[in-house]
Each structure stands twice: as C-alpha cells, then as structure tokens.
Write an enzyme that holds these catalytic residues in place. Structure first.
Site, short mmCIF file in Angstrom:
data_model
loop_
_atom_site.label_atom_id
_atom_site.label_comp_id
_atom_site.label_asym_id
_atom_site.label_seq_id
_atom_site.Cartn_x
_atom_site.Cartn_y
_atom_site.Cartn_z
CB THR A 194 -0.93 0.02 1.22
OG1 THR A 194 -0.14 -0.20 2.41
CG2 THR A 194 -1.98 -1.09 1.13
CG HIS A 196 3.84 1.12 8.48
ND1 HIS A 196 3.43 0.29 9.50
CD2 HIS A 196 2.87 1.07 7.53
CE1 HIS A 196 2.26 -0.23 9.20
NE2 HIS A 196 1.90 0.21 8.01
CG HIS A 221 4.42 -3.40 7.39
ND1 HIS A 221 4.47 -2.18 6.74
CD2 HIS A 221 3.26 -3.98 7.01
CE1 HIS A 221 3.40 -2.04 5.99
NE2 HIS A 221 2.64 -3.11 6.13
CE LYS A 265 -6.61 1.41 5.98
NZ LYS A 265 -5.85 2.59 6.43
NE ARG A 316 -6.51 -1.35 2.80
CZ ARG A 316 -5.58 -1.04 3.69
NH1 ARG A 316 -4.74 -0.06 3.43
NH2 ARG A 316 -5.48 -1.69 4.83
CD GLN A 338 -5.12 -12.64 4.33
OE1 GLN A 338 -5.44 -11.47 4.13
NE2 GLN A 338 -4.71 -13.06 5.52
CG ASP A 385 -5.16 -6.32 11.84
OD1 ASP A 385 -4.33 -7.25 11.80
OD2 ASP A 385 -4.96 -5.21 11.31
CE LYS A 424 -3.58 -0.42 14.03
NZ LYS A 424 -3.73 -0.53 12.58
CE LYS A 434 -1.05 6.08 11.83
NZ LYS A 434 -1.04 6.20 10.37
CB THR A 435 5.84 10.83 13.79
OG1 THR A 435 5.76 10.98 12.36
CG2 THR A 435 6.55 9.53 14.11
#
Length: 408
Positions: A41, A46, A49, A83, A87, A172, A193, A228, A231-232
């Site tokens: 994606t 990140h 992962h 989501k 997407r 999947q 998830d 989570k 995140k910055t």
C-alpha cells in the site's frame, strides 16, 4: 533447544492460535514453512510491519522457513480490515513498484540464500484466475452469512462494503492454499486484525485438500493505553531512511512512555528477557537509560549499527547541551533567500516542521518554538542571514524536536 513457540509466547507476541498444542508440537519437531503477507500500500514498510518482520526473524533463527508474500494481486483489491472507507485504488505500476521496495527492505532482515526464505508475489496466481472455475472450485466453500460476521466486514456494513473488497478474504484464503500446494506451507502468521482471514485459509486447505494447516496471530503494536504506535507528527514511522531519518526513528523510541518501555524491548529487540524485565522495572530518571537502550537496539536493527551510533550521539549532543551534531536532521537553503529576510512561517514550512501555517501560529503562540536557544514570540518574525552562526542555525520545536538549517 528452546521451542520458538515458547519464545514468542514469553515475549508477548502470541494472541490467538487455531490449535495451540498442535502448533507448538509442530514447531518443536520439524522445520516448518510459514508465511506472512504484506500488501504493497506504500513504497516502504512501516513500524507496524516491523513486528511481523521480528516474528519472522525469531522463526528463521529457530530453523523455520519464512515465505514473504507480497500482495501484488490482493493489493489490486485492498484489505477492508480496520478501514472505515474503501482504500484508494492503486495503479498496477504503483503496486509493482511498491512490491520491489518491499523486497529490497525485507532482504535486510531475512536470509534468502540457499532457499532459507522465499519471496513470493500473489499476483503470479491471482491475476490469471478464471472467474467461473474459481467460483466453482473455491467460492463454494465460503458461507456469506459466516463472512459477514467477521469483524473486518461487520465494521463496514453501515458505511458500505463494496463487492470488490468482499472478495479479499477469499483471495487471502486462496493464497494459503496455493502456498500450501507449492511450498508445503503449513502455518500462516499475521496481526490479530487478520484472524478472520487466517482461519478461513486454514479451513479452505482442510476442505479442498483434506490436509491440516494452522494459523497464529500476534499482538498489534499499541501503547499501554491501547493506541497504535508508530504515528508521528509528520505521519507514519517508516523503515525507509529517506521517509523517516534514522535520527527521527531513534528519537521516537527514545521518547516512548515509561509504561511502554518493557513491552517494546520485549517485542522489538532480541535482548534476553531477564534484561528486558530489569530495564522495564527501572523508575523515574533511571527509566531514561532503558529508553536509550530501546532506541539504540531498534534503530540498529532497522538502520544498522553506524546509524544507531550517530543518532545516539546526536541526541546526547542536543539534550546534553553539547555542540550541535552533524547527524541532526537538516535542510539546506540558499543564502540568497535570506537577503531580505525569510518569514518564520516560510522557514518552518520549508523544513517540514509544520503541516500548515495555522499549526505554525499555534506553535509560536504556545511558546513552543526557539531558534538557537531564543524563544520566538512574534508571528511576523523574519530570519536574516546575520542570524546564522558559521552558516547554521538550530530550530527547536516543542521539547524534543530539533532541526538544523544550513546556508548553501
């Protein structure tokens, strides 16, 4: 030799399993081929992962064979999990490019020599499927009623779930079947998830091929408050040094909450658990030592020892009030832009320290901006060439974000 299942359990990875006793026994008696999927994606992995990457490293070190599956096919559909909206559709070219970036990054963490790990792309089988034969062979094994009870679909029913996304679970599951047939893959791993997708894949193998397959999910990387991590202010915490610098990466872990230190050390480093517990038990000022170790160890894994060392030295130079370090994030700007002075908002925008001018105004009004140790209070403040000392100046945003500006 310690069973890797016990290692993962002790370190807090494991959330759910399809058959706990059977999985533990399997991992203890033979080398198992297992897989984790990564949908492309973005053009970089990140930190979310990275937890899966660490899991694969633990498994490979214990003698098991990772299959890294990049979702060149599933990426054309998009996982609806977590989501609220569909997407954004990506072009085939973007997906292919992102897959290449993932392969390059993952090769730094896993040993792909002599078949010790496999890199596969589900576009190789999903893109060539014939619709009617696929429905007859695979689709008949899926109950729509049961699929709609899955959390990833339930949460989308009010906003609307497209038929495109509804196919994701089937695709999947088919991946697991394909990898089972091709590589004798017996185990699928993933974030918690992904539980609904994983159990459907194991069930499909049992129904179609009459063989056993297993699934196991891991904790998501969250704070002690359940939020989570990763995140910055500038967005996600990326593993690509061009998207998140090693210094910024280091600083993120150096500044985690006290309550999250032990969990992060356990999940994101390979330090022995007795050390993890000892560091996690530190209190007050002493916990900063544990945070420095966490930041150094995670940065070393992702960016290498040299970058970890540089980032640590830069942080100590800044926070120890020592000389500015060349390893601090910096921006080069032509000195000609300062001939008539540069508006402070323009400077903050050029250095990517603010997402908008309104954010910059709030920052200054709340007393959160300093330049070379002097607090800036005037919204119309201009930076002149004469403000630079030996061609540099240091911007400090808040308590912990530093950025150097260099004249060229």
């Amino acid at each position: 030799m310690t069973n890797v299942f016990d290692v993962l359990k002790e370190r807090g990875f494991i959330q759910q399993t399809t058959h706990e006793d059977e999985i533990r026994e399997l991992l203890g008696k033979e080398s198992v081929s297992f897989y984790i999927g990564f949908d492309p994606t973005a053009d970089s992995l990140h930190v979310g992962h990275f937890l899966q990457v660490i899991t694969m490293m633990h498994m490979q070190r214990a003698g098991h064979r990772p299959i890294v599956l990049v979702g060149g096919g599933t990426g054309m559909v998009g996982d609806p999990t977590g989501k609220t909206d569909m997407r954004k559709m990506m072009t085939p070219e973007t997906i292919a490019s992102n897959c290449k970036c993932f392969k390059k990054q993952l090769s730094r963490f896993l040993d792909f020599s002599d078949g010790k790990a496999i890199m596969a792309n589900n576009a190789d089988w999903l893109m060539n499927l014939e619709y009617i034969p696929f429905l007859r062979e695979i689709g008949r094994h899926f109950s729509v009623n049961r699929m709609l009870t899955a959390e990833c679909f339930k949460s989308r029913m009010e906003q609307g779930l497209s038929f495109l996304e509804f196919n994701y679970m089937i695709m999947q599951s088919y991946d697991f079947l394909e990898l089972h047939r091709k590589y004798n893959c017996k185990l699928q791993l993933g974030g918690d998830d992904q539980w609904s997708n994983i159990i459907n894949g194991a069930d499909l193998i049992r129904r179609v091929d009459g063989e056993s397959a297993y699934g196991m999910t891991f904790t998501l990387l969250t704070t002690s408050e359940g939020k989570k991590m990763g995140k910055t202010e500038s967005g996600a915490l990326w593993l690509d040094p061009e998207k998140t610098s090693p210094y910024e990466f280091y600083q993120y872990w150096r500044n985690v909450a006290d309550a999250d230190v032990e969990r992060c050390l356990s999940l994101l480093t390979f330090l022995p658990m007795d050390e993890v517990r000892r560091f996690g038990a530190l209190k007050d000022a002493e916990i900063n030592q544990a945070k420095e170790i966490l930041a150094y160890e995670v940065t070393k894994l992702v960016h290498g020892q040299e970058e970890a060392q540089k980032s640590q030295e830069a942080a100590k130079a800044l926070f120890g009030k020592g000389p500015a370090s060349e390893n601090v994030p910096s921006t080069e700007i032509s000195r000609t832009e300062f001939i008539e002075g540069m508006d402070i908002m323009d400077l903050l925008t050029k250095t990517n320290l603010i997402p908008s001018r309104s954010e910059g105004r709030r920052l200054i009004q709340q007393g959160g901006l300093s330049i070379d140790g002097e607090k800036i209070t005037d919204l119309k403040h201009k930076i002149q060439e004469a403000d630079f000392k030996e061609g540099t100046l240091m911007i400090k945003k808040g308590k912990k974000i530093y950025h150097q500006v260099k004249l060229v």
